[in-house]
Write a protein that holds these residues in place. Structure first.
Motif, short mmCIF file in Angstrom:
data_model
loop_
_atom_site.label_atom_id
_atom_site.label_comp_id
_atom_site.label_asym_id
_atom_site.label_seq_id
_atom_site.Cartn_x
_atom_site.Cartn_y
_atom_site.Cartn_z
N ALA A 75 0.88 -1.04 0.09
CA ALA A 75 -0.02 -0.10 0.05
C ALA A 75 0.85 1.32 0.12
N ALA A 76 1.80 1.22 0.79
CA ALA A 76 2.82 2.33 0.72
C ALA A 76 3.50 2.61 -0.58
N GLU A 77 3.78 1.54 -1.27
CA GLU A 77 4.49 1.61 -2.51
C GLU A 77 3.70 2.18 -3.55
N ALA A 78 2.43 1.79 -3.52
CA ALA A 78 1.32 2.41 -4.39
C ALA A 78 0.98 3.87 -4.04
N TYR A 79 1.10 4.34 -2.93
CA TYR A 79 0.79 5.63 -2.52
C TYR A 79 1.87 6.44 -2.84
N ALA A 80 3.26 6.07 -2.79
CA ALA A 80 4.44 6.78 -3.18
C ALA A 80 4.35 6.86 -4.86
N ALA B 68 -2.68 4.94 9.02
CA ALA B 68 -2.83 5.59 7.67
C ALA B 68 -1.52 5.93 7.26
N LEU B 69 -1.53 6.23 5.93
CA LEU B 69 -0.46 6.41 5.10
C LEU B 69 -0.23 8.14 5.02
N GLU B 70 1.14 8.62 4.97
CA GLU B 70 1.39 9.88 4.95
C GLU B 70 2.76 10.20 4.40
N LEU B 71 3.03 11.29 3.67
CA LEU B 71 4.27 11.73 3.44
C LEU B 71 5.01 12.03 4.48
N ALA B 72 6.31 11.73 4.46
CA ALA B 72 7.17 12.01 5.51
C ALA B 72 8.16 13.09 5.31
N GLY B 73 7.71 13.82 4.24
CA GLY B 73 8.43 14.99 3.81
C GLY B 73 8.48 15.27 2.51
N TYR B 74 9.40 16.19 2.00
CA TYR B 74 9.26 16.73 0.48
C TYR B 74 10.11 15.48 -0.43
N PRO B 75 9.85 15.52 -1.86
CA PRO B 75 10.28 14.43 -2.40
C PRO B 75 11.97 14.93 -2.99
N ALA B 76 12.72 14.19 -3.51
CA ALA B 76 13.80 14.63 -3.94
C ALA B 76 14.25 13.78 -5.29
N PHE B 77 14.82 14.53 -6.27
CA PHE B 77 15.30 14.02 -7.55
C PHE B 77 16.73 13.52 -7.28
N VAL B 78 16.96 12.12 -7.74
CA VAL B 78 18.16 11.77 -7.47
C VAL B 78 18.68 10.76 -8.91
N GLY B 79 19.80 10.25 -8.59
CA GLY B 79 20.16 9.48 -9.68
C GLY B 79 20.10 8.19 -9.78
N VAL C 72 7.39 7.71 2.65
CA VAL C 72 6.09 7.32 3.25
C VAL C 72 6.16 6.70 4.54
N ALA C 73 5.35 7.16 5.43
CA ALA C 73 5.30 6.67 6.97
C ALA C 73 3.86 6.34 7.17
N GLU D 221 -2.46 21.91 -10.14
CA GLU D 221 -1.38 21.14 -9.79
C GLU D 221 -1.61 20.91 -8.14
N ALA D 222 -2.12 22.07 -7.53
CA ALA D 222 -2.07 21.92 -6.20
C ALA D 222 -3.53 21.08 -5.65
N LYS D 223 -4.46 21.28 -6.68
CA LYS D 223 -5.73 20.22 -6.48
C LYS D 223 -5.40 18.65 -6.66
N ALA D 224 -4.49 18.30 -7.56
CA ALA D 224 -4.35 17.01 -7.80
C ALA D 224 -3.50 16.51 -6.67
N LEU D 225 -2.85 17.39 -5.92
CA LEU D 225 -1.88 17.08 -4.84
C LEU D 225 -2.27 17.14 -3.39
N GLU D 226 -3.62 17.80 -3.39
CA GLU D 226 -4.22 18.18 -2.07
C GLU D 226 -4.23 17.10 -1.08
N THR D 227 -4.64 15.73 -1.40
CA THR D 227 -4.78 14.58 -0.58
C THR D 227 -3.73 14.33 0.06
N PHE D 228 -2.17 14.90 -0.42
CA PHE D 228 -1.03 14.65 0.08
C PHE D 228 -0.61 15.58 1.03
N GLY D 229 -1.29 16.61 0.97
CA GLY D 229 -0.67 17.82 1.74
C GLY D 229 -0.88 17.48 3.13
N GLY D 230 -0.72 18.62 3.82
CA GLY D 230 -0.68 18.71 5.34
C GLY D 230 -0.29 20.09 5.95
#
Length: 286
Positions: free
Chosen positions: A66-71, A160-171, A153-154, A89-98
């Motif tokens: 479930a956490a994988e799918a959420y991410a 319940a699932l929630e974001l545990a911080g901002y995303p990051a672009f990586v290699g 994701v935590a 954009e904000a509306k598409a991501l509003e369920t992930f905010g807080g």
């Protein structure tokens, strides 16, 4: 006349060496104990015991589908945008905010242009602490191409699932070119080679009834959706556990050629070779 008890004196003979040994025994014991202690200390210096690895390092992250799918859902929405449409954009991501994150997880789309996502997959995961996963997601985007994004994701105390911080672009995860192919000793059994070639021919061609003749009774092996013509068996090697590895050349109906590697579970029963699996576990056996 009364007779009293007479004292008795017992005289025994002991050699001088025995007497000396008895007198010196405690000193000998003390010297031996000291020598053993010195030897043990020296061994500790030369070859100290290796500390056991930390328990956390030996434990693989617990998979949380479930956490994988959420991410993955967050990554798809985060990377899909149209120029100047910050509100959308904000509306598409509003369920992930807080309260802990900015609107749209801090993303503001470019004034012009757009980006879309073809697919997203979890490429790597780590668990910095129990109940929290950091996923590295591979996302094929247009026009930027393949991007890698980490999403933490935590789970809350209530699950319940929630974001545990901002995303990051990586290699991309570290990878190196293949340095070795299938290993093992050549089969060298003519009968087994014939059975493997016949079975692989029928398996790749999708000829299930013909394949069944070489299978262990009760085993059902589904054949690939892409039907192929076996051109040759390049190598047939004994693998671990009594299986064999077959490296084959095959061709599809349009003429595309493939070099493929299959592991076959084989056994000899009643004087003939049987196959109980080809690359994947069978659907069932009696």
């Amino acid at each position: 006349m009364s007779h009293g008890h007479e004292a008795q004196v017992i005289v025994s003979r002991h050699g001088i060496r025995r007497l000396r040994f008895g007198r010196e025994l405690p000193r000998y014991v003390l010297c031996v104990v000291a020598a053993l202690g010195i030897a043990a200390s020296a061994r500790m210096l030369v070859d100290p015991p290796k500390a056991a690895p930390a328990a956390a390092a030996a434990i693989a992250p617990v998979q949380d589908r479930a956490a994988e799918a959420y991410a993955a859902l967050f990554a798809r929405r985060y990377l899909t945008w149209s120029g100047g449409e910050a509100a959308a954009e904000a509306k598409a991501l509003e369920t992930f905010g807080g309260a802990a994150l900015e609107p749209a997880a801090g993303f503001v789309p470019a004034p012009t242009g757009s980006q879309r996502v073809s697919w997203v997959e979890v490429a790597q995961t780590r668990e910095p602490q129990p109940g929290e996963h950091v996923y590295t997601l591979a996302a094929e985007t247009e026009p930027e191409g393949l991007l890698y994004l980490t999403v933490a994701v935590a789970r809350t105390a209530g699950g319940a699932l929630e974001l545990a911080g901002y995303p990051a672009f990586v290699g991309a995860p570290v990878a190196v070119p293949a340095r070795s192919g299938p290993r093992g000793r050549p089969v060298g059994d003519g009968q087994l080679e014939v059975v493997v070639k016949r079975a692989m021919t029928n398996y790749l061609a999708g000829a299930g009834p013909d394949l069944a003749a070489d299978l262990t009774p009760g085993v059902a092996l589904p054949t690939p959706a892409l039907q192929l013509q076996l051109l040759s068996i390049e190598r047939l090697l004994w693998a671990t556990g009594g299986a064999v590895t077959a490296v084959v050349q095959a061709q599809d109906r349009r003429g595309a050629r493939y070099t493929l590697s299959y592991e076959l579970d084989v056994r000899r029963a009643q004087g003939r070779w049987e196959i109980s699996a080809i690359q994947t576990a069978p659907e069932g056996h009696s």
